[in-house]
Motif scaffolding. Structure first.
Motif, PDB file in Angstrom:
ATOM      1  N   VAL A  20       6.042 -68.159 -96.357  1.00 10.88           N
ATOM      2  CA  VAL A  20       6.383 -69.675 -96.466  1.00 10.88           C
ATOM      3  C   VAL A  20       7.369 -69.285 -98.441  1.00 10.88           C
ATOM      4  O   VAL A  20       7.582 -71.240 -99.208  1.00 10.88           O
ATOM      5  CB  VAL A  20       5.651 -70.756 -96.512  1.00 10.88           C
ATOM      6  CG1 VAL A  20       5.054 -70.357 -95.600  1.00 10.88           C
ATOM      7  CG2 VAL A  20       4.489 -70.627 -97.514  1.00 10.88           C
ATOM      8  N   GLU A 103       1.606 -79.158 -96.206  1.00 15.00           N
ATOM      9  CA  GLU A 103       2.968 -78.564 -95.272  1.00 15.00           C
ATOM     10  C   GLU A 103       3.330 -76.594 -94.784  1.00 15.00           C
ATOM     11  O   GLU A 103       3.661 -75.882 -94.284  1.00 15.00           O
ATOM     12  CB  GLU A 103       4.378 -78.801 -95.293  1.00 15.00           C
ATOM     13  CG  GLU A 103       5.589 -78.808 -94.886  1.00 15.00           C
ATOM     14  CD  GLU A 103       6.492 -77.978 -94.698  1.00 15.00           C
ATOM     15  OE1 GLU A 103       6.998 -77.506 -93.592  1.00 15.00           O
ATOM     16  OE2 GLU A 103       6.815 -77.608 -95.822  1.00 15.00           O
ATOM     17  N   ARG A 107       2.641 -73.691 -92.567  1.00 15.45           N
ATOM     18  CA  ARG A 107       3.793 -73.125 -91.815  1.00 15.45           C
ATOM     19  C   ARG A 107       2.881 -71.487 -92.216  1.00 15.45           C
ATOM     20  O   ARG A 107       3.189 -70.851 -91.817  1.00 15.45           O
ATOM     21  CB  ARG A 107       5.081 -73.372 -92.885  1.00 15.45           C
ATOM     22  CG  ARG A 107       5.861 -73.967 -92.374  1.00 15.45           C
ATOM     23  CD  ARG A 107       7.804 -73.627 -92.417  1.00 15.45           C
ATOM     24  NE  ARG A 107       7.320 -74.464 -93.822  1.00 15.45           N
ATOM     25  CZ  ARG A 107       7.700 -73.698 -94.865  1.00 15.45           C
ATOM     26  NH1 ARG A 107       7.731 -72.663 -94.775  1.00 15.45           N
ATOM     27  NH2 ARG A 107       7.523 -74.559 -95.488  1.00 15.45           N
TER      28      ARG A 107
END
Ligand SMILES: C[S@@+](CC[C@H](N)C(=O)[O-])C[C@H]1O[C@@H](n2cnc3c(N)ncnc32)[C@H](O)[C@@H]1O
Length: 254
Positions: A20, A103, A107
């Motif tokens: 990420v 977020e 992920r």
């Protein structure tokens, strides 16, 4: 925690963040490597197995990443026999004011640990406290004012049943120079993270203990600074009794 074990665990806990972004990955390595609370929570067997944990101000979910990686190491037979075993079957819910962090945490972690971690953007003052065994608020309470702190603590107390745990870390406002250094670092990091320079609502350690005991918690305190010149203290606040769904063999709490 032995140095080799810690190194291996940091590597495994932060690996999902590579996907990420480098900032998330290196932030995680720095935090897990430099902050002694993560190793202490495992060494001192603070969390029982099969607990539902609500992490308020969870950032990218490093607490979840750490414990889920430790469980994975143990399940794969890679946990040393002479080290305290990590808890199994933890479920993490996290709430964080800054939306991009949970977020990124989702992920990174959800594909690796499906069904075990749910992070969301939100304010701890409006958290859903239902179905929780442990509430963790690490280095966050001082961002809200005293009446709001009291309200959050009231909500936590109302939500937790016998044997449940509230884990927090605060700066001791009577910690002198060490406290002032930790405030300076805290304000600088908050600013870099995108908060405006916040006012901080700190209290002396004795007052934290008093307001938790007044709500029925048994409180244990432990300085939690590692090599940093801070005045941070971990408070393990427990309600007497046993967690209904956690047997003795599954771990102790506090
Ligand atoms: C010092 S960081 C600690 C992060 C994490 N608990 C840890 O130990 O790695 C404080 C975090 O709390 C978040 N925060 C501040 N006020 C908050 C609030 N009212 N509700 C939820 N999160 C908050 C900040 O955005 C920041 O990510």
């Amino acid at each position: 925690m032995q140095r080799a074990l810690k190194k291996r665990l940091i590597k495994l806990a932060t690996a999902p963040f590579k996907a990420v972004g480098v900032i998330h990955y290196y932030w995680g390595r720095g935090k897990l490597g430099g902050d002694p609370i993560f190793a202490a929570l495992i060494d001192e067997q603070i969390f029982p197995s099969n607990a539902s944990i609500l992490d308020l101000g969870c950032g990218r979910g490093l607490l979840a990443a750490w414990f889920l990686a430790a469980e994975k190491m143990a399940a794969d037979g890679l946990w040393p026999a002479n080290a305290p075993p990590p808890p199994r079957g933890l479920h993490f819910r996290g709430l964080e004011l800054m939306g991009r962090e949970p977020e990124a945490g989702n992920r990174a972690l959800q594909p690796v640990y499906p069904g075990r971690v749910e992070l969301a953007q939100g304010d701890m003052r409006r958290a859903d406290f239902s179905n929780i065994d442990v509430v963790a608020i690490l280095d966050v309470l001082h961002y809200v004012d005293y009446p709001e702190q009291d309200k959050v603590l009231d909500q936590i107390r109302a939500a937790l049943g016998p044997g449940c745990l509230f884990l927090t870390r605060v700066g001791d406002a009577e910690g002198g120079l060490r406290f002032r250094i930790s405030q300076l670092v805290d304000r600088s990091i908050s600013f870099v993270q995108g908060h405006r320079l916040p006012r901080m609502w700190c209290r002396p350690l004795a007052e934290w203990v008093r307001i938790l005991e007044a709500r029925g918690f048994e409180v244990r305190t432990e300085p939690m600074n590692g090599a940093n010149p801070f005045a941070n203290v971990m408070l393990v606040a427990k309600l007497s009794g046993n967690l209904g769904h956690v047997t003795e063999a599954e771990g102790r709490i506090g």
